[in-house]
Write an enzyme that holds these catalytic residues in place. Structure first.
Site, mmCIF file in Angstrom:
data_model
loop_
_atom_site.group_PDB
_atom_site.id
_atom_site.type_symbol
_atom_site.label_atom_id
_atom_site.label_comp_id
_atom_site.label_asym_id
_atom_site.label_seq_id
_atom_site.Cartn_x
_atom_site.Cartn_y
_atom_site.Cartn_z
ATOM 1 N N THR A 1 0.818 -1.205 0.000
ATOM 2 C CA THR A 1 0.000 0.000 0.000
ATOM 3 C C THR A 1 0.855 1.259 0.000
ATOM 4 O O THR A 1 1.992 1.245 0.483
ATOM 5 C CB THR A 1 -0.883 -0.002 1.262
ATOM 6 O OG1 THR A 1 -1.487 1.269 1.419
ATOM 7 C CG2 THR A 1 -0.065 -0.289 2.522
ATOM 8 N N ASP A 2 0.269 2.356 -0.481
ATOM 9 C CA ASP A 2 0.981 3.641 -0.412
ATOM 10 C C ASP A 2 1.022 4.198 1.016
ATOM 11 O O ASP A 2 1.754 5.147 1.295
ATOM 12 C CB ASP A 2 0.347 4.669 -1.361
ATOM 13 C CG ASP A 2 -1.118 4.963 -1.077
ATOM 14 O OD1 ASP A 2 -1.699 4.348 -0.156
ATOM 15 O OD2 ASP A 2 -1.696 5.819 -1.781
ATOM 16 N N GLU A 3 0.227 3.603 1.919
ATOM 17 C CA GLU A 3 0.182 4.144 3.291
ATOM 18 C C GLU A 3 1.501 3.967 4.033
ATOM 19 O O GLU A 3 1.723 4.617 5.053
ATOM 20 C CB GLU A 3 -0.958 3.496 4.084
ATOM 21 C CG GLU A 3 -2.303 3.824 3.495
ATOM 22 C CD GLU A 3 -3.473 3.634 4.445
ATOM 23 O OE1 GLU A 3 -3.245 3.426 5.649
ATOM 24 O OE2 GLU A 3 -4.614 3.707 3.970
ATOM 25 N N TYR B 1 -2.047 -0.423 11.063
ATOM 26 C CA TYR B 1 -2.148 -1.108 9.769
ATOM 27 C C TYR B 1 -0.939 -0.801 8.893
ATOM 28 O O TYR B 1 -0.254 -1.708 8.398
ATOM 29 C CB TYR B 1 -3.442 -0.699 9.043
ATOM 30 C CG TYR B 1 -3.382 -0.964 7.565
ATOM 31 C CD1 TYR B 1 -3.369 -2.260 7.066
ATOM 32 C CD2 TYR B 1 -3.308 0.094 6.649
ATOM 33 C CE1 TYR B 1 -3.284 -2.497 5.698
ATOM 34 C CE2 TYR B 1 -3.226 -0.145 5.282
ATOM 35 C CZ TYR B 1 -3.202 -1.447 4.813
ATOM 36 O OH TYR B 1 -3.110 -1.671 3.459
ATOM 37 N N LYS C 1 2.144 -3.180 7.405
ATOM 38 C CA LYS C 1 2.452 -3.371 5.989
ATOM 39 C C LYS C 1 3.894 -2.931 5.688
ATOM 40 O O LYS C 1 4.596 -3.579 4.909
ATOM 41 C CB LYS C 1 1.471 -2.599 5.103
ATOM 42 C CG LYS C 1 0.069 -3.181 5.039
ATOM 43 C CD LYS C 1 -0.003 -4.591 4.446
ATOM 44 C CE LYS C 1 0.238 -4.621 2.960
ATOM 45 N NZ LYS C 1 0.074 -6.006 2.418
HETATM 46 O O1 DAU Z 1 -4.122 3.992 0.387
HETATM 47 C C1 DAU Z 1 -4.355 2.607 0.309
HETATM 48 C C2 DAU Z 1 -5.205 2.166 1.472
HETATM 49 O O2 DAU Z 1 -6.528 2.619 1.253
HETATM 50 C C3 DAU Z 1 -5.187 0.661 1.690
HETATM 51 O O3 DAU Z 1 -3.885 0.271 2.013
HETATM 52 C C4 DAU Z 1 -6.135 0.275 2.818
HETATM 53 O O4 DAU Z 1 -6.161 -1.108 2.978
HETATM 54 C C5 DAU Z 1 -7.512 0.793 2.501
HETATM 55 O O5 DAU Z 1 -8.385 0.495 3.557
HETATM 56 C C6 DAU Z 1 -7.475 2.288 2.237
HETATM 57 O O6 DAU Z 1 -7.239 3.021 3.454
HETATM 58 P P1 DAU Z 1 -8.067 4.333 3.823
HETATM 59 O O7 DAU Z 1 -7.994 4.551 5.284
HETATM 60 O O8 DAU Z 1 -7.684 5.467 2.937
HETATM 61 O O9 DAU Z 1 -9.550 3.832 3.347
HETATM 62 P P2 DAU Z 1 -10.995 4.052 3.995
HETATM 63 O O10 DAU Z 1 -11.998 3.602 2.986
HETATM 64 O O11 DAU Z 1 -11.101 3.484 5.372
HETATM 65 O O12 DAU Z 1 -11.097 5.631 4.121
HETATM 66 C C7 DAU Z 1 -10.929 6.485 3.000
HETATM 67 C C8 DAU Z 1 -10.993 7.918 3.499
HETATM 68 O O13 DAU Z 1 -12.348 8.188 3.898
HETATM 69 C C9 DAU Z 1 -10.152 8.177 4.737
HETATM 70 O O14 DAU Z 1 -9.616 9.498 4.645
HETATM 71 C C10 DAU Z 1 -11.134 8.075 5.898
HETATM 72 C C11 DAU Z 1 -12.434 8.531 5.283
HETATM 73 N N1 DAU Z 1 -13.677 7.897 5.800
HETATM 74 C C12 DAU Z 1 -13.723 6.534 5.854
HETATM 75 C C13 DAU Z 1 -14.861 5.889 6.283
HETATM 76 C C14 DAU Z 1 -14.924 4.374 6.389
HETATM 77 C C15 DAU Z 1 -14.779 8.676 6.117
HETATM 78 O O15 DAU Z 1 -14.750 9.931 6.023
HETATM 79 N N2 DAU Z 1 -15.931 8.036 6.536
HETATM 80 C C16 DAU Z 1 -16.009 6.670 6.644
HETATM 81 O O16 DAU Z 1 -17.084 6.155 7.067
#
Ligand code: DAU
Length: 357
Positions: free
Chosen positions: A135-137, A160, A164
């Site tokens: 991942t880029d994280e 997380y 990774k």
């Molecule tokens: O960048 C790659 C990564 O992207 C992967 O390595 C991870 O496995 C994957 O889960 C993802 O991580 P994020 O934390 O960016 O994804 P997430 O969908 O949880 O959240 C995307 C963005 O949206 C983040 O800034 C948090 C925000 N968010 C997330 C959720 C679930 C919200 O504002 N509301 C929400 O309910």
């Protein structure tokens, strides 16, 4: 004899897209190695499961004996390692599973691969590949400017991403120390069909169509770089077949968006594709909620290396990919119910015990 690829995490979101693609569009035999956690569901591979080139093994990649048996039984020419605990919010609430699977699991897989690889003849050793999918994280967060390149130093911020990052270091060390032909990819945020409904895009769709508040963390100003899952799969196959062992390739679609803009785009698509007289504008459901602890501000990938050296380009724009994705979820609400039933109810995760008042 057919060439065999071990795909770990093949019942998950990205892994299953890879498995479906390998069966439908290549001649490889596929061994799907998956522990079937909450996020691993065999329904994701049901469309190809009857193919004679498809095999499934329910195995925890941290189980050294079971993993050794897989190598001995199937004698793969490659491992594509996608098995991982992947949800940042869950890693905040319970990091142990992330350490187990992402670090210990990767270590166990690398060791088993190395022992198997050392026993191959010279041609087999030269042809073998271990693709570690990451991942880029791992790079931490960016401010408003700049991009992650393959040279960006690692600065992971969540349990997380730290797990990774650790697994990436292990994978590279197994190349550097033992010569195992390892390739590493670091990709940006994926979206598309079969993503477990805990990540931003499915969470927004499912809340909105139930007329529930759409939770946006903080002010929705955080930026993510979005890539359609099939474009990621295409990049993985390109790297597997044409990448140079020991190299890292960043994968991203040059599609940065603020979260609030992603959420509004989904709402506009729902207004069009699933009009609801009770909610004429789905974006009225947007609710700003307490921010994620340690929330990384911005991710953005510079994909110049994979574009230049391997000729990879994404096929979807964010607009075409998002439309397909929203339509897919509207057409697969049963799937969403089935994979969340008794496991997850769209409740807020990742507040580390802090209450959301
Ligand atoms: O960048 C790659 C990564 O992207 C992967 O390595 C991870 O496995 C994957 O889960 C993802 O991580 P994020 O934390 O960016 O994804 P997430 O969908 O949880 O959240 C995307 C963005 O949206 C983040 O800034 C948090 C925000 N968010 C997330 C959720 C679930 C919200 O504002 N509301 C929400 O309910």
């Amino acid at each position: 004899m057919k060439q065999v690829i071990l795909v770990t995490g093949g019942a998950g979101f990205i892994g299953s897209a890879l498995v479906r693609r390998l069966i439908r569009r290549t001649g490889y035999t596929v061994v799907n190695v998956d522990k079937l956690t909450y996020a691993g569901n065999l329904s994701t591979v049901a469309p190809v499961a009857d193919d004679p080139r498809y095999h499934f093994e329910r195995v925890d990649i941290a189980d050294a004996k079971a993993v050794a048996r897989l190598f001995a039984t199937y004698r793969p020419c490659a491992v594509m390692h996608l098995a991982a605990e992947s949800h940042v919010d869950r890693s905040i609430d319970g990091p142990a599973a992330f350490i187990h699977t992402n670090i210990l699991g990767t270590y166990t897989l690398l060791e088993a691969a190395r022992h198997y690889w050392e026993g191959l003849d010279a041609a087999g050793r030269a042809a073998f590949r271990f693709l570690h999918v990451s991942t880029d994280e791992v790079y931490g967060m960016l401010g408003p400017e700049g991009y992650f390149t393959e040279e960006t130093p690692y600065r992971p911020s969540s349990p997380y991403s730290a797990s990774k990052a650790s697994s990436d270091h292990l994978a590279r060390a197994w190349h550097h120390t033992y010569g195992l032909p390892v390739l590493v990819t670091n990709c940006s945020n994926n979206y598309g069909p079969y993503q477990y409904p805990e990540k931003l895009i499915p969470v927004v769709i499912l809340n909105a169509i139930q007329r529930k508040p759409i939770p946006v963390y903080g002010r929705g100003e955080n930026v993510r770089d979005w890539l359609y899952v099939d474009d990621h799969v295409d990049a993985l196959l390109t790297v597997l077949e044409h990448g140079t062992p020991g190299e890292t390739y960043n994968v991203g679609g040059r599609s940065e968006r603020r979260n609030i803009d992603v959420v509004r785009a989904i709402c506009a698509l729902l207004d069009e594709l699933a009009p609801d007289p009770g909610v004429p504008r789905h974006e009225d459901l947007i609710t700003f909620v307490q921010d994620r602890p340690g929330h990384d501000f911005r991710y953005a990938i510079d994909p110049a290396k994979i574009e230049r050296e391997l000729g990879w380009r994404p096929a979807e724009t964010f607009e075409t990919g998002l439309r397909k994705t929203v339509q897919w979820y509207l057409d697969h609400l049963d799937w969403c119910r089935e994979v969340t039933d008794g496991k997850y109810d769209l409740r807020r995760l990742g507040l580390a015990g802090v209450t959301n008042d």
